[in-house]
Design a protein around this motif. Structure first.
Motif, mmCIF file in Angstrom:
data_model
loop_
_atom_site.group_PDB
_atom_site.id
_atom_site.type_symbol
_atom_site.label_atom_id
_atom_site.label_comp_id
_atom_site.label_asym_id
_atom_site.label_seq_id
_atom_site.Cartn_x
_atom_site.Cartn_y
_atom_site.Cartn_z
ATOM 1 N N ASP A 53 62.344 103.631 32.134
ATOM 2 C CA ASP A 53 62.276 102.439 32.969
ATOM 3 C C ASP A 53 63.332 102.609 33.979
ATOM 4 O O ASP A 53 64.374 103.155 33.918
ATOM 5 C CB ASP A 53 62.975 101.458 31.969
ATOM 6 N N HIS B 190 55.221 95.890 33.851
ATOM 7 C CA HIS B 190 55.971 96.791 33.647
ATOM 8 C C HIS B 190 55.063 98.194 33.326
ATOM 9 O O HIS B 190 55.544 99.441 33.739
ATOM 10 C CB HIS B 190 56.816 96.622 32.384
ATOM 11 N N SER C 184 55.792 104.692 25.348
ATOM 12 C CA SER C 184 57.048 104.341 25.383
ATOM 13 C C SER C 184 57.531 103.893 24.054
ATOM 14 O O SER C 184 56.873 104.137 23.180
ATOM 15 C CB SER C 184 56.925 103.139 26.441
ATOM 16 N N HIS D 276 54.571 101.996 34.992
ATOM 17 C CA HIS D 276 54.650 103.349 34.248
ATOM 18 C C HIS D 276 53.392 104.154 34.629
ATOM 19 O O HIS D 276 53.280 105.348 34.910
ATOM 20 C CB HIS D 276 54.740 103.225 32.830
#
Ligand code: KG4
Ligand code: ZN
Length: 388
Positions: free
Chosen positions: A359, A155, A188, A159
């Motif tokens: 996201d 993930h 984040s 980003h």
């Protein structure tokens, strides 16, 4: 190359279908379908994301979102081929932990043709493990039913790479080739990291938070001010009014570790300082809330700018990118743009296009396209603390 990407690491359920092509040496990414459901309303009353609620919401929404994304991409062809026998026997156990997903998935798969995609990419971490598993199991089932390869994606890498997408027309992006080394500031709700990229797939974390993440600092201080979750956008809104009205807190809040001789961050001290201030003041009027919001935003921004500047000096970064939910803060973006462009004129500053900071599944598809790795069916494991 067409990729179906699935993201369920936190409180956004997202399914995207992207197409990556190369023309005259330039890579293009076209978003064919993009379906996203934000669970914010479910978690807001609890003041933060509740993992089991997130899992339940992902399970409820994945099949309808897949149908929506396929439809948008013109890849939904109706047909009748009920899922029975051996395939059903294999699919059933994959949904042991999210049985509510079995019915809608079997129904959808039984009523459409195998879509014209090449691979299926899914986030395997970091994030909330119960939430990650739903996406992984769903991806496994699709891979099995359609005979398509699987790609497990980090993930945070999503980003990191998302700023390389430059929107040329709505939904059509060029994938920039960055001058290297590239420095990424990832900010984040769960992470605050400075990462050096020597090449795609070659990363080194050179700074990270010792306690709260930048997004967490926004969320927690917002809560102290009685603002709803997620607090980042709420603080940003109040801060903007304070700036416009010229309201400023008399006493500055701390900028933890701003001058420390390393690239690490710490935001817990800022949170504690706000807590004391709020306690001391008792009931807060709107103007005080605005002043505090402005000062919180400036404190976080000042620290980020100082650390990014130090990191550029230490690494000789040619490209600087930001990513993660906090990167959608326009004050921070402006401060970083100004610092980078005035002090380091030779380097390029890139930020994600609108909708790609928080996201999403497009960044997961992009990462899959740039990495070309495949993972054996049945081998993907959710890893809540997956590192670079
Ligand atoms: O990347 P993200 O969507 O989810 C995680 O992977 O954590 O980031 C969510 C975080 C939350 O803490 C939220 O408050 C923060 O990003 N955020 C912002 C803004 N928009 C979202 N923080 C400051 N200013 C914003 N405009
Ligand atoms: Zn994220």
């Amino acid at each position: 190359m067409r990729i179906l990407a699935i993201e369920t690491s936190c409180d956004e359920t997202a399914v995207a279908i992207i197409e990556v092509t190369k023309e005259n040496g330039t890579q293009y990414l076209k978003v064919l379908g993009n379906a996203l459901y934000s669970q914010i309303k479910t978690h807001a009353p609890m003041g933060g994301v509740v993992p089991m609620l997130a899992k339940r919401e992902h399970a409820k929404n994945l099949a309808p979102l897949l149908e929506k994304a396929l439809n948008e991409a013109n890849l939904l062809t109706l047909s009748t081929r009920p899922i029975t026998g051996e395939l059903l026997q294999k699919i059933g156990p994959l949904f042991t932990h999210e049985p509510e997903l079995l019915g809608p998935t079997v129904q959808l798969l039984g009523s459409i043709d195998t879509p014209a995609i090449d691979t299926i990419a899914v986030t395997s971490g970091p994030g909330l493990e119960p939430a990650l598993w739903v996406g992984i199991n769903f991806a496994e089932v699709l891979s099995l039913a359609w005979g398509k390869p699987l790609q497990a994606i980090n993930h945070m890498e999503g980003h990191l790479l998302s700023a390389l997408l430059k929107e040329e027309q709505p939904g059509i992006f060029t994938i920039e080739t960055p001058k290297l080394p590239m420095l990424a500031l990832l900010i984040s709700g769960g992470h605050t990291e400075l990462v050096v990229m020597k090449n795609i797939g070659d990363y080194k974390i050179i700074g990270s938070t010792r306690d709260d993440a930048a997004g967490e600092a926004f969320d927690k201080t917002a809560r102290m001010l009685g603002l709803p979750y997620p607090g980042g956008p709420e603080i940003a809104k109040l801060a903007a009014v304070a700036i416009e009205k010229g309201l400023k807190l008399e006493q500055p809040l701390p900028r933890p570790m701003i001058k420390s001789d390393n690239l690490d961050f710490s935001f817990a001290g800022l949170k504690t300082a706000v807590l004391y201030l709020v306690k001391k003041r008792g009931t807060l009027d709107n103007e005080t809330k605005m002043k505090i919001a402005r000062e919180v935003q400036e404190a976080i921004s000042d620290v980020l700018v100082a650390k990014v500047s130090k990191a550029i000096e230490e690494t000789g970064a040619q490209t600087i990118v930001i990513g993660g939910g906090v990167a959608s803060n326009s004050y921070i973006d402006r401060a970083l743009t100004e610092a980078v462009t005035t002090r380091y004129a030779g380097s390029t500053y890139l930020k994600p296009a609108k909708g790609l900071t928080t996201d999403n599944a497009v960044m997961i598809g992009l990462t899959a396209a740039l990495k070309h790795t495949t993972t054996t069916r049945g081998a993907i494991k959710a890893n809540g603390t997956l590192k670079f």
